[in-house]
Design a protein around this motif. Structure first.
Motif, PDB file in Angstrom:
ATOM      1  N   ILE A   4      37.454  53.795  48.479  1.00 26.55           N
ATOM      2  CA  ILE A   4      37.037  52.869  47.431  1.00 26.55           C
ATOM      3  C   ILE A   4      36.111  51.832  48.037  1.00 26.55           C
ATOM      4  CG2 ILE A   4      37.804  51.085  45.801  1.00 26.55           C
ATOM      5  CD1 ILE A   4      40.434  52.611  45.534  1.00 26.55           C
ATOM      6  N   SER A   5      35.018  51.540  47.342  1.00 31.33           N
ATOM      7  CA  SER A   5      34.097  50.486  47.761  1.00 31.33           C
ATOM      8  C   SER A   5      33.938  49.492  46.619  1.00 31.33           C
ATOM      9  CB  SER A   5      32.737  51.084  48.129  1.00 31.33           C
ATOM     10  OG  SER A   5      31.857  50.068  48.583  1.00 31.33           O
ATOM     11  N   LEU A   6      33.966  48.194  46.965  1.00 31.74           N
ATOM     12  CA  LEU A   6      33.836  47.162  45.942  1.00 31.74           C
ATOM     13  C   LEU A   6      33.260  45.882  46.531  1.00 31.74           C
ATOM     14  CD1 LEU A   6      34.383  45.897  43.143  1.00 31.74           C
ATOM     15  CD2 LEU A   6      36.700  45.394  43.926  1.00 31.74           C
ATOM     16  N   ASN A   7      32.201  45.378  45.896  1.00 31.04           N
ATOM     17  CA  ASN A   7      31.740  44.020  46.158  1.00 31.04           C
ATOM     18  C   ASN A   7      32.633  43.106  45.322  1.00 31.04           C
ATOM     19  OD1 ASN A   7      30.442  41.466  45.653  1.00 31.04           O
ATOM     20  ND2 ASN A   7      28.538  42.304  46.443  1.00 31.04           N
ATOM     21  N   VAL A   8      33.436  42.279  46.000  1.00 33.54           N
ATOM     22  CA  VAL A   8      34.464  41.491  45.310  1.00 33.54           C
ATOM     23  C   VAL A   8      33.937  40.168  44.766  1.00 33.54           C
ATOM     24  CG1 VAL A   8      36.323  42.540  46.638  1.00 33.54           C
ATOM     25  CG2 VAL A   8      35.273  40.418  47.469  1.00 33.54           C
ATOM     26  N   ASN A   9      32.716  39.768  45.194  1.00 33.44           N
ATOM     27  CA  ASN A   9      32.125  38.502  44.749  1.00 33.44           C
ATOM     28  C   ASN A   9      33.110  37.352  44.956  1.00 33.44           C
ATOM     29  OD1 ASN A   9      30.228  36.750  43.711  1.00 33.44           O
ATOM     30  ND2 ASN A   9      30.632  37.248  41.573  1.00 33.44           N
ATOM     31  N   GLY A  10      33.685  37.310  46.163  1.00 35.85           N
ATOM     32  CA  GLY A  10      34.667  36.290  46.509  1.00 35.85           C
ATOM     33  C   GLY A  10      36.072  36.852  46.435  1.00 35.85           C
ATOM     34  N   ILE A  11      36.703  37.044  47.589  1.00 32.52           N
ATOM     35  CA  ILE A  11      38.006  37.712  47.613  1.00 32.52           C
ATOM     36  C   ILE A  11      39.090  36.872  46.952  1.00 32.52           C
ATOM     37  CG2 ILE A  11      38.757  36.865  49.885  1.00 32.52           C
ATOM     38  CD1 ILE A  11      39.734  39.789  50.409  1.00 32.52           C
ATOM     39  N   ARG A  12      38.951  35.557  47.010  1.00 34.11           N
ATOM     40  CA  ARG A  12      39.956  34.704  46.381  1.00 34.11           C
ATOM     41  C   ARG A  12      39.921  34.851  44.866  1.00 34.11           C
ATOM     42  NH1 ARG A  12      38.304  29.774  50.348  1.00 34.11           N
ATOM     43  NH2 ARG A  12      36.363  30.962  50.195  1.00 34.11           N
ATOM     44  N   ALA A  13      38.715  34.905  44.302  1.00 36.34           N
ATOM     45  CA  ALA A  13      38.591  35.093  42.854  1.00 36.34           C
ATOM     46  C   ALA A  13      39.094  36.482  42.448  1.00 36.34           C
ATOM     47  CB  ALA A  13      37.140  34.917  42.424  1.00 36.34           C
ATOM     48  N   ALA A  14      38.745  37.504  43.223  1.00 32.94           N
ATOM     49  CA  ALA A  14      39.169  38.869  42.904  1.00 32.94           C
ATOM     50  C   ALA A  14      40.686  39.015  42.996  1.00 32.94           C
ATOM     51  CB  ALA A  14      38.481  39.860  43.841  1.00 32.94           C
ATOM     52  N   GLN A  15      41.281  38.350  43.969  1.00 33.13           N
ATOM     53  CA  GLN A  15      42.744  38.398  44.111  1.00 33.13           C
ATOM     54  C   GLN A  15      43.430  37.810  42.882  1.00 33.13           C
ATOM     55  OE1 GLN A  15      44.870  35.454  44.815  1.00 33.13           O
ATOM     56  NE2 GLN A  15      46.664  36.785  44.688  1.00 33.13           N
ATOM     57  N   LYS A  16      42.894  36.724  42.381  1.00 32.82           N
ATOM     58  CA  LYS A  16      43.482  36.085  41.195  1.00 32.82           C
ATOM     59  C   LYS A  16      43.344  36.953  39.952  1.00 32.82           C
ATOM     60  CE  LYS A  16      42.750  31.380  42.899  1.00 32.82           C
ATOM     61  NZ  LYS A  16      41.942  30.138  42.750  1.00 32.82           N
ATOM     62  N   LYS A  17      42.362  37.846  39.965  1.00 33.19           N
ATOM     63  CA  LYS A  17      42.152  38.749  38.823  1.00 33.19           C
ATOM     64  C   LYS A  17      42.946  40.047  38.950  1.00 33.19           C
ATOM     65  CE  LYS A  17      37.503  36.897  38.058  1.00 33.19           C
ATOM     66  NZ  LYS A  17      36.050  37.138  38.195  1.00 33.19           N
ATOM     67  N   GLY A  18      43.781  40.166  39.994  1.00 32.77           N
ATOM     68  CA  GLY A  18      44.652  41.332  40.120  1.00 32.77           C
ATOM     69  C   GLY A  18      44.106  42.479  40.931  1.00 32.77           C
ATOM     70  N   MET A  19      43.073  42.228  41.725  1.00 32.03           N
ATOM     71  CA  MET A  19      42.458  43.318  42.474  1.00 32.03           C
ATOM     72  C   MET A  19      43.438  43.998  43.428  1.00 32.03           C
ATOM     73  SD  MET A  19      39.328  43.258  45.241  1.00 32.03           S
ATOM     74  CE  MET A  19      40.359  42.448  46.475  1.00 32.03           C
ATOM     75  N   PHE A  20      44.213  43.224  44.161  1.00 28.18           N
ATOM     76  CA  PHE A  20      45.097  43.842  45.151  1.00 28.18           C
ATOM     77  C   PHE A  20      46.217  44.636  44.493  1.00 28.18           C
ATOM     78  CE2 PHE A  20      42.982  40.843  47.979  1.00 28.18           C
ATOM     79  CZ  PHE A  20      42.811  41.623  49.110  1.00 28.18           C
ATOM     80  N   GLU A  21      46.687  44.192  43.320  1.00 25.41           N
ATOM     81  CA  GLU A  21      47.683  44.975  42.585  1.00 25.41           C
ATOM     82  C   GLU A  21      47.097  46.318  42.179  1.00 25.41           C
ATOM     83  OE1 GLU A  21      48.962  40.727  42.178  1.00 25.41           O
ATOM     84  OE2 GLU A  21      47.076  41.817  42.159  1.00 25.41           O
ATOM     85  N   TRP A  22      45.842  46.304  41.720  1.00 26.31           N
ATOM     86  CA  TRP A  22      45.199  47.560  41.355  1.00 26.31           C
ATOM     87  C   TRP A  22      44.987  48.447  42.575  1.00 26.31           C
ATOM     88  CZ3 TRP A  22      40.273  49.548  42.660  1.00 26.31           C
ATOM     89  CH2 TRP A  22      39.926  50.715  41.974  1.00 26.31           C
ATOM     90  N   LEU A  23      44.504  47.870  43.652  1.00 22.14           N
ATOM     91  CA  LEU A  23      44.274  48.660  44.864  1.00 22.14           C
ATOM     92  C   LEU A  23      45.562  49.301  45.366  1.00 22.14           C
ATOM     93  CD1 LEU A  23      41.823  46.381  46.887  1.00 22.14           C
ATOM     94  CD2 LEU A  23      41.299  48.613  45.896  1.00 22.14           C
ATOM     95  N   SER A  24      46.667  48.599  45.262  1.00 22.16           N
ATOM     96  CA  SER A  24      47.939  49.129  45.770  1.00 22.16           C
ATOM     97  C   SER A  24      48.379  50.379  45.017  1.00 22.16           C
ATOM     98  CB  SER A  24      49.025  48.055  45.693  1.00 22.16           C
ATOM     99  OG  SER A  24      49.363  47.777  44.349  1.00 22.16           O
ATOM    100  N   ARG A  25      47.852  50.574  43.810  1.00 26.77           N
ATOM    101  CA  ARG A  25      48.217  51.748  43.000  1.00 26.77           C
ATOM    102  C   ARG A  25      47.265  52.926  43.193  1.00 26.77           C
ATOM    103  NH1 ARG A  25      48.595  47.550  39.050  1.00 26.77           N
ATOM    104  NH2 ARG A  25      46.723  48.331  37.972  1.00 26.77           N
ATOM    105  N   GLN A  26      46.192  52.750  43.966  1.00 25.74           N
ATOM    106  CA  GLN A  26      45.150  53.784  44.045  1.00 25.74           C
ATOM    107  C   GLN A  26      45.369  54.815  45.139  1.00 25.74           C
ATOM    108  OE1 GLN A  26      43.160  53.787  41.381  1.00 25.74           O
ATOM    109  NE2 GLN A  26      44.492  52.027  40.960  1.00 25.74           N
ATOM    110  N   ASP A  27      46.261  54.538  46.067  1.00 23.95           N
ATOM    111  CA  ASP A  27      46.553  55.472  47.158  1.00 23.95           C
ATOM    112  C   ASP A  27      45.286  55.862  47.928  1.00 23.95           C
ATOM    113  OD1 ASP A  27      48.388  56.920  48.712  1.00 23.95           O
ATOM    114  OD2 ASP A  27      47.967  58.781  47.622  1.00 23.95           O
ATOM    115  N   ALA A  28      44.410  54.882  48.115  1.00 25.07           N
ATOM    116  CA  ALA A  28      43.181  55.147  48.869  1.00 25.07           C
ATOM    117  C   ALA A  28      43.481  55.201  50.358  1.00 25.07           C
ATOM    118  CB  ALA A  28      42.149  54.055  48.590  1.00 25.07           C
ATOM    119  N   ASP A  29      42.730  56.033  51.067  1.00 24.69           N
ATOM    120  CA  ASP A  29      42.866  56.087  52.522  1.00 24.69           C
ATOM    121  C   ASP A  29      42.120  54.937  53.182  1.00 24.69           C
ATOM    122  OD1 ASP A  29      44.246  58.833  53.177  1.00 24.69           O
ATOM    123  OD2 ASP A  29      42.859  59.186  51.529  1.00 24.69           O
ATOM    124  N   VAL A  30      40.938  54.621  52.633  1.00 21.86           N
ATOM    125  CA  VAL A  30      40.124  53.530  53.173  1.00 21.86           C
ATOM    126  C   VAL A  30      39.541  52.744  52.000  1.00 21.86           C
ATOM    127  CG1 VAL A  30      38.217  52.877  54.686  1.00 21.86           C
ATOM    128  CG2 VAL A  30      39.524  54.956  55.172  1.00 21.86           C
TER     129      VAL A  30
END
Length: 258
Positions: A4-30
């Protein structure tokens, strides 16, 4: 193997929008992140880590600017945080992880939208980086270079191509650079190996309130691979159901293992 590749436009803002919760469900290797915009002291916080993943970040010298990261299930053999020229290294624009013969990189190529001087710097970056890419393709290693390349390659890759031909990101010289990368150097736009359809975009301007809703976007996020991986590309999708950034995650599956 899922990347998975993503420009997060600020990791703190992306974290507040639930990015890490979504990533944890994707079973990505990298997972490759760009425009992290945070320094090491912030990124060490558990909020910006993913359970069961090894996390590696490279920040810019300027606080709150640029920055890239790689999260991987498997611990890499080696992590490189430099391209070897100042514009890349002082601005935190490159990091790669090595897994045996496979190299997965996270790249954030400069934008030239702020003015002519910055566009000139973008061309400096492109020239320096092309010399490196030429060496990489002859290294007998497999590369998957993920990230925000800040260039739409062809007319199919942005909605309003006619009105953007004099704008950074779709300038003839930038597009010719990608032509050279693909047609002469030999790298492969992995997304286009499995999807030749129009209206597939990864970025929508936040200056327009309806750009995303109307899908008036640009495809400027890529996974670009060495030719030995051409037939290894299996699926590609752009995730738009949730918004973590002005970019959308590019999710790709490969017939590979690490």
């Amino acid at each position: 193997m899922r990347i998975i590749s993503l420009n997060v436009n600020g990791i703190r803002a992306a974290q507040k929008k639930g990015m890490f919760e979504w990533l944890s469900r994707q079973d990505a290797d990298v997972i490759c992140l760009q425009e992290v915009r945070a320094d090491a002291s912030i990124l060490e916080n558990a909020l910006y880590q993913l359970p069961k993943y090894h996390a590696y970040y490279q920040s810019a010298e300027k606080k709150g600017y640029s920055g890239v990261g790689i999260l991987s299930k498997k611990k890499p053999d080696k992590v490189i945080r430099s391209l070897g020229f100042p514009l890349a290294d002082t601005e935190g624009r490159y990091i790669h992880a090595e897994f045996g013969n496979l190299v997965v990189a996270s790249l954030y190529l400069p934008s030239g939208t702020s003015g002519e001087a910055r566009q000139d710097q973008k061309y400096v970056f492109l020239d320096a980086y092309l010399a490196i890419l030429k060496k990489q393709i002859t290294s007998k290693r497999s590369y998957i270079i993920c990230g925000d390349w800040n260039i739409a390659h062809k007319e199919i890759d942005l909605k309003n191509w006619k009105t953007n031909q004099k704008n950074s990101g779709f300038l003839p010289q930038e597009r010719a650079w990608l032509d050279k990368l693909f047609d002469k150097v030999g790298f492969v736009d992995a997304f286009r190996m499995v999807n030749l359809e129009p209206n597939n975009y990864t970025w929508w301007s936040s200056r327009s309130r309806v750009a995303f809703e109307n899908n008036v976007g640009w495809r400027i996020d890529y996974q670009i691979v060495t030719p030995d991986l051409r037939e290894k590309v299996k699926t590609a999708s752009i995730y738009k159901a949730e918004r973590f950034s002005d970019h959308a995650p590019l999710v790709m599956d490969y017939d590979l293992s690490i």
